[in-house]
Design a protein around this motif. Sequence first.
Motif: not given
Length: 193
Positions: A6-8, A167-172, A177-180
Amino acid sequence: MKISNYSLNDLVWHFSQDYLKAYQHRFEHLPITHIVEDWASPCEQGVYKEEFSLWHPIKVDEELTFDNVEEALEVKLHDDIKQYFTAMYSDSLDASCSEGDLSLLFAWSSKDFSRLQENIIGHILMKTKLKQKLTIFFAITDDDDHIISLDNETGSVWVEKVGCDPHKKIADTLADFISQLTPRIPPKAIEND
């Protein structure tokens, strides 16, 4: 859902449709927002209880760009953030992830897209003045001091306190990120329900 297929734009749209279905399942009508007379949107689909608009996300069918922002600030914005903000018009969409609750921000209309660009310019100027890593916000959290942003260089997604470095990375990636995310529907459509 396998992200690579899927595209963004597709992921953002699919999330919006999941949100819409969950909202309609709970309330048996479209999402609502307060009517603002001079802030019309193609998302609006009618009136609810006189002071609210029924709405749903719609795909953007005009060309929206960040060319003016990039030229004015002499910066190249990450393609993911440009795709995200030009995929659709929508009110904010509430979501949950492993880090907590948030609201995804979108432009409500072409007029609102101009306002969004001004806010992004202000954010970039603040980051430059503070000599911080360039990030672009795209979501707010339930904690007013924290936003979710995209690292303009790498495309990774971070939590940052307003005015501070991330200060906190949550997705690459923004797609990761959207998929989670899962839709977060309010317990009531309006306070009096």
